[in-house]
Structure formats: C-alpha cells, structure tokens
Design a protein around this motif. Structure first.
Motif, PDB file in Angstrom:
ATOM      1  N   PRO A 171       0.804  -1.221   0.000  1.00  0.00           N
ATOM      2  CA  PRO A 171       0.000   0.000   0.000  1.00  0.00           C
ATOM      3  C   PRO A 171       0.837   1.271   0.000  1.00  0.00           C
ATOM      4  O   PRO A 171       0.490   2.258  -0.661  1.00  0.00           O
ATOM      5  CB  PRO A 171      -0.841  -0.134   1.277  1.00  0.00           C
ATOM      6  N   ARG A 172       1.977   1.264   0.710  1.00  0.00           N
ATOM      7  CA  ARG A 172       2.836   2.449   0.725  1.00  0.00           C
ATOM      8  C   ARG A 172       3.599   2.602  -0.591  1.00  0.00           C
ATOM      9  O   ARG A 172       3.662   3.697  -1.163  1.00  0.00           O
ATOM     10  CB  ARG A 172       3.814   2.380   1.895  1.00  0.00           C
ATOM     11  N   LEU A 173       4.163   1.506  -1.085  1.00  0.00           N
ATOM     12  CA  LEU A 173       4.943   1.583  -2.319  1.00  0.00           C
ATOM     13  C   LEU A 173       4.081   1.946  -3.527  1.00  0.00           C
ATOM     14  O   LEU A 173       4.506   2.675  -4.418  1.00  0.00           O
ATOM     15  CB  LEU A 173       5.657   0.253  -2.579  1.00  0.00           C
ATOM     16  N   LEU A 174       2.854   1.421  -3.557  1.00  0.00           N
ATOM     17  CA  LEU A 174       1.972   1.629  -4.710  1.00  0.00           C
ATOM     18  C   LEU A 174       0.960   2.749  -4.481  1.00  0.00           C
ATOM     19  O   LEU A 174       0.100   2.993  -5.329  1.00  0.00           O
ATOM     20  CB  LEU A 174       1.227   0.328  -5.036  1.00  0.00           C
ATOM     21  N   LYS A 175       1.047   3.396  -3.317  1.00  0.00           N
ATOM     22  CA  LYS A 175       0.131   4.504  -2.976  1.00  0.00           C
ATOM     23  C   LYS A 175      -1.328   4.054  -3.066  1.00  0.00           C
ATOM     24  O   LYS A 175      -2.182   4.717  -3.687  1.00  0.00           O
ATOM     25  CB  LYS A 175       0.395   5.719  -3.875  1.00  0.00           C
ATOM     26  N   LEU A 176      -1.625   2.932  -2.422  1.00  0.00           N
ATOM     27  CA  LEU A 176      -2.975   2.369  -2.432  1.00  0.00           C
ATOM     28  C   LEU A 176      -3.802   2.825  -1.235  1.00  0.00           C
ATOM     29  O   LEU A 176      -5.008   2.588  -1.185  1.00  0.00           O
ATOM     30  CB  LEU A 176      -2.910   0.835  -2.403  1.00  0.00           C
ATOM     31  N   GLU A 177      -3.171   3.485  -0.259  1.00  0.00           N
ATOM     32  CA  GLU A 177      -3.867   3.811   0.980  1.00  0.00           C
ATOM     33  C   GLU A 177      -4.920   4.893   0.767  1.00  0.00           C
ATOM     34  O   GLU A 177      -4.715   5.853   0.025  1.00  0.00           O
ATOM     35  CB  GLU A 177      -2.867   4.262   2.042  1.00  0.00           C
ATOM     36  N   THR A 178      -6.058   4.701   1.404  1.00  0.00           N
ATOM     37  CA  THR A 178      -7.128   5.692   1.405  1.00  0.00           C
ATOM     38  C   THR A 178      -7.507   5.982   2.850  1.00  0.00           C
ATOM     39  O   THR A 178      -7.301   5.134   3.729  1.00  0.00           O
ATOM     40  CB  THR A 178      -8.370   5.192   0.643  1.00  0.00           C
ATOM     41  N   PRO A 179      -8.061   7.161   3.132  1.00  0.00           N
ATOM     42  CA  PRO A 179      -8.390   7.491   4.518  1.00  0.00           C
ATOM     43  C   PRO A 179      -9.450   6.536   5.083  1.00  0.00           C
ATOM     44  O   PRO A 179     -10.393   6.152   4.390  1.00  0.00           O
ATOM     45  CB  PRO A 179      -8.931   8.925   4.426  1.00  0.00           C
ATOM     46  N   SER A 180      -9.271   6.152   6.348  1.00  0.00           N
ATOM     47  CA  SER A 180     -10.307   5.394   7.029  1.00  0.00           C
ATOM     48  C   SER A 180     -11.464   6.322   7.358  1.00  0.00           C
ATOM     49  O   SER A 180     -11.276   7.521   7.592  1.00  0.00           O
ATOM     50  CB  SER A 180      -9.750   4.782   8.320  1.00  0.00           C
ATOM     51  N   ASN A 181     -12.684   5.755   7.374  1.00  0.00           N
ATOM     52  CA  ASN A 181     -13.839   6.597   7.721  1.00  0.00           C
ATOM     53  C   ASN A 181     -14.072   6.646   9.230  1.00  0.00           C
ATOM     54  O   ASN A 181     -15.068   7.190   9.690  1.00  0.00           O
ATOM     55  CB  ASN A 181     -15.105   6.102   7.011  1.00  0.00           C
ATOM     56  N   PHE A 182     -13.148   6.052  10.011  1.00  0.00           N
ATOM     57  CA  PHE A 182     -13.270   6.105  11.457  1.00  0.00           C
ATOM     58  C   PHE A 182     -12.480   7.288  12.011  1.00  0.00           C
ATOM     59  O   PHE A 182     -11.446   7.665  11.449  1.00  0.00           O
ATOM     60  CB  PHE A 182     -12.726   4.823  12.092  1.00  0.00           C
ATOM     61  N   PRO A 183     -12.929   7.869  13.127  1.00  0.00           N
ATOM     62  CA  PRO A 183     -12.125   8.895  13.790  1.00  0.00           C
ATOM     63  C   PRO A 183     -10.772   8.317  14.195  1.00  0.00           C
ATOM     64  O   PRO A 183     -10.620   7.099  14.335  1.00  0.00           O
ATOM     65  CB  PRO A 183     -12.968   9.256  15.027  1.00  0.00           C
ATOM     66  N   VAL A 184      -9.795   9.193  14.415  1.00  0.00           N
ATOM     67  CA  VAL A 184      -8.477   8.723  14.822  1.00  0.00           C
ATOM     68  C   VAL A 184      -8.543   8.291  16.282  1.00  0.00           C
ATOM     69  O   VAL A 184      -8.782   9.098  17.173  1.00  0.00           O
ATOM     70  CB  VAL A 184      -7.407   9.822  14.637  1.00  0.00           C
ATOM     71  N   ARG A 185      -8.363   6.995  16.484  1.00  0.00           N
ATOM     72  CA  ARG A 185      -8.392   6.446  17.841  1.00  0.00           C
ATOM     73  C   ARG A 185      -7.024   5.881  18.186  1.00  0.00           C
ATOM     74  O   ARG A 185      -6.203   5.599  17.316  1.00  0.00           O
ATOM     75  CB  ARG A 185      -9.454   5.352  17.965  1.00  0.00           C
ATOM     76  N   GLY A 186      -6.809   5.709  19.467  1.00  0.00           N
ATOM     77  CA  GLY A 186      -5.578   5.109  19.941  1.00  0.00           C
ATOM     78  C   GLY A 186      -5.880   4.073  20.996  1.00  0.00           C
ATOM     79  O   GLY A 186      -7.009   3.973  21.501  1.00  0.00           O
ATOM     80  N   ALA A 187      -4.881   3.294  21.338  1.00  0.00           N
ATOM     81  CA  ALA A 187      -5.012   2.294  22.387  1.00  0.00           C
ATOM     82  C   ALA A 187      -3.770   2.334  23.269  1.00  0.00           C
ATOM     83  O   ALA A 187      -2.651   2.489  22.770  1.00  0.00           O
ATOM     84  CB  ALA A 187      -5.180   0.906  21.785  1.00  0.00           C
ATOM     85  N   ILE A 188      -3.969   2.218  24.567  1.00  0.00           N
ATOM     86  CA  ILE A 188      -2.875   2.035  25.522  1.00  0.00           C
ATOM     87  C   ILE A 188      -3.084   0.660  26.137  1.00  0.00           C
ATOM     88  O   ILE A 188      -4.196   0.342  26.589  1.00  0.00           O
ATOM     89  CB  ILE A 188      -2.873   3.112  26.618  1.00  0.00           C
TER      90      ILE A 188
END
Length: 413
Positions: A171-188
């Motif tokens: 995905p990074r090399l071929l620029k396949l990534e698209t934005p996720s429709n989820f808010p930016v979340r994190g986990a601890i």
C-alpha cells in the motif's frame, strides 16, 4: 546483486503470512517468506474468534495450536455501568467452531511460523523488503530485500502476497492507501499478572469488554491468558487519551481507575510490563489486489480491535488468496475481484457496520437490552464469533438495516 526466484513471495510471517504459506505448500508451491522481525516478537490482538479455527485446520496447524496450552475461549462478555451480559459462541446461528483460544501473540505467531516451516515454507527472519517492481514479463515481480548484515539481493517472484500488517509495504509503495472513515483512535495496553481470584465472578473463558461509565465511545479490553496473566487495554479517540499525563502505564492506570468494576477486578494486579500506545491504527486501501499481488489481513484493511476481528480477517484472506492462486497456477483465468476482493470485503463490511454501531451506541443498546429474542441473540453471537461471511444470517446479509431496526425496537422497549 544476487538474484533468486520463487513461485510466491510473502511479505510478513504473522498469521496471514504463515497460514497462506502453509496452504500454498500444501498445493506444492515454492514459498519464500520475508519477515523483518525476529520471532518471537510482541504483537497485540490476542483474542481469537472461533471462525479462525477453520482456516488453521485447513492449513494443517490446528493440532499444534490445540496442544500449545493456550487459554480456552468460548465467548465474549460485556460490562457497562455495572450491567453484565455475555454471548456463548457455541450457541450461535452459524455452523462451525464455537470455541477458540486467547493467546499471547508472541508465542502464537511463532508457533504458526514454525508450523509453516515444517510444511516446507522458507521463512527468512530479519530480512526487510525494500522495493517491489511489479508488471514484469509474465506478470512476475522483482523484489529487493535487505539482508540482516546490510547487503541486498533480489527475488524474481511469480506472485506477491503482502502480509506485512501495519507495515503495509505494498500500500505504501503503490500509494494504495485511502483514509479510514473512522475517527483517529488510539489504544494504551499492557500485559499484567492479573491477581483475579476465583471468587471474583470473572469468566476466564471469555474476553471482557467494559464500557467507560461516562463515555460510551471509550472501552477497555480484559483478555485472560493461561497462567493468571491477562492483556489489558483502553481504546479511545486520541483527544481523550491526550488528557492524561505520565508514562503509558501511569495513564492506563488512571483511566482504569475511572471504571469501578474494572478497578475492583484488578485491585491485586501486578503491573510488571511497561504499557505501550498505538495511534491511528484504522486503515483502508482502494483495492485489495492488482496484477501479480494481493493484500492480506491488516496490510489491506484494519477496522478496530473492539470485536477482535483482525486475526480472523487475516486468515480468511489467506484462505481466499491461496484458493485463487491454486486455480491461477493451474492455468485457469482468475477474476481476483470476484474471487478475492468482493468476498473478503463482504465480511469486513459486516464487521465495519457492527463497529460503527458500537461507537454510536446502538449496538450497546442492543446487547444490554433486558428482553432479547433467543434467535436474534444467536445471529449476533455468530457474527461476534467471526462468521461475518455467512449469508444465511440476516445480520450478515443486511447488516446495517437489520442493526438499525433492532436498535429502534430496543429503544422502544
């Protein structure tokens, strides 16, 4: 530069890569797996779903997993403001496995990799893919790899399976990534010696998901392991997590203290492992395959940890890709969109609808409702057990509409 060749090159030796490697070896294919890390290595996502057992069985790995001594799992429990509900995955709409395991992923992933090696796959640990050139003559790919000593070599591969997880190489090399429709979340998250007594009313055969008492979009996981340890984590939007100061361990302890039932459950815990944090893990791509490659598991899409769908999606993708490659190497014309992209996304979309409903509060309204119809519970239990591809289940076939209607009915009483 040294040039080698392989029928299939797999990037990453996690569950998707190892299961795919074993399935392809059972077809007689030459398989080379390039893995950047040295196993065993830490990974998050320890609570498996029963559906995944089918694919471990297909890959010839089931006996090794069963005999490894992992914590037995038969369901999922939910807690919110002192109200408890649970689902027994053996009581479900779909046919198939109703039990599975909760695993320390360092051990589990290493076990799968060793089983793939036993079946003849070559896995090169601490080797790193630097570049992939697709569309060469015959649809082959040229992969540039860095050796642990810093030297480089190339592999001429008939097909690439990207199982690199959050590394997301293609995905990074071929620029396949698209934005996720989820808010930016994190986990601890961390692992602790939990100190949970047998009189605590805690079912070690189930993952427990606990909702924060004031914020319905903040939740905790408690995943028991064999030997009295558990995985513990909190998931929230990053703006919420950033309110807390200190080390990741101190921040996690402060947030756990806000939920009375969880704080009481863990009052005797020994916090012996420094906590970690990941942020912005949800990811998506505009396509899951292309000429000479397919994306497996998290390399293609990762939704959210709330329903523990990650490993199941990973091994399902490995099974679908291996089946398509079997036909392709036999000389058949394979429609990768129809045979891989569409069927894989069908289950991912089911999980996505459940995740969206969870964070909006609708699914919480459903599972904590006092009067639940047994047959609907079995349909929901099947999806929570990983059977998100079973079209005989109305909550798979029409997920969003069915969930919305059920939520409305629950709100009416």
């Amino acid at each position: 530069m040294q040039l080698e060749s392989a029928d299939i090159l797999i990037v990453g030796a996690g569950p998707a890569g190892s299961v795919a490697a074993a399935l392809l070896r059972r077809q007689g294919r030459q398989v080379l797996v390039i893995e950047r890390e040295q196993f065993p290595r830490f990974s998050i996502g320890e609570s498996l779903l029963p559906q995944s057992m089918q694919y471990l069985e297909e890959a010839g790995m089931l006996r090794a997993v069963v005999e490894a001594g992992f914590q037995y799992k038969n369901g999922a429990a939910f807690m919110k403001n002192g109200v408890y509900t649970d689902f027994d995955f053996r009581d479900k709409h779909s046919e198939g496995w109703g039990t599975t395991y909760q695993v320390q992923r360092a051990d589990f992933d290493h076990l799968l990799a060793k089983e793939a090696e036993k079946q003849g796959a070559e896995i090169r640990f601490r080797h790193e893919v630097l570049d992939i050139e697709l569309g060469r003559p015959g649809g082959r790919a040229l992969v540039t790899v860095k050796h642990p000593d810093g030297g480089q070599y190339q592999v001429d591969a008939g097909f690439i399976l990207d199982a690199s997880g959050f590394g997301r190489i293609l995905p990074r090399l071929l620029k396949l990534e698209t934005p996720s429709n989820f808010p930016v979340r994190g986990a601890i998250f961390t692992h602790v010696q939990d100190g949970i007594g047998t009189d605590a009313g805690f079912d070690r055969n189930k993952i427990r998901v606990t909702v924060h008492p004031k914020h319905t979009n903040v939740w905790f996981w408690t995943i028991p392991f064999a030997g009295g340890r558990c995985s513990l984590g909190v998931v929230a939007e990053t703006s919420y997590l950033e309110q807390y100061q200190g080390s990741p361990t101190e921040r996690l302890q402060m947030i756990v203290a806000e939920e009375p039932s969880l704080a009481a459950l863990l009052e005797n815990a020994t916090w012996d492992t420094p906590a970690r944090q990941i942020t912005g893990y949800s990811a998506n791509v505009d396509k899951l395959w292309g000429e000479g490659y397919a994306l497996l598991g998290n390399a293609g899409e990762f939704l959210d940890p709330v329903f523990s769908s990650g490993v199941t999606i990973a091994v399902r993708s490995a099974s679908l890709a291996a089946a398509a490659l079997k036909r392709q190497f036999a000389g058949e014309t394979v429609d990768w969109q129809a045979d891989y992209g569409v069927p894989l996304r069908r289950g991912v979309d089911t999980f996505r609808a459940f995740v969206e409903s969870w964070y909006k509060g609708g699914f919480q309204t459903i599972i904590f409702h006092e009067r639940q119809q047994p047959e609907i519970r079995r349909m929901i239990s099947a999806i929570l057990a990983g059977y998100a591809w079973d079209q005989s289940n109305p909550y798979v076939k029409e997920t969003a509409r069915r969930l919305a209607a059920l939520e409305a009915a629950c709100e009416l009483g």
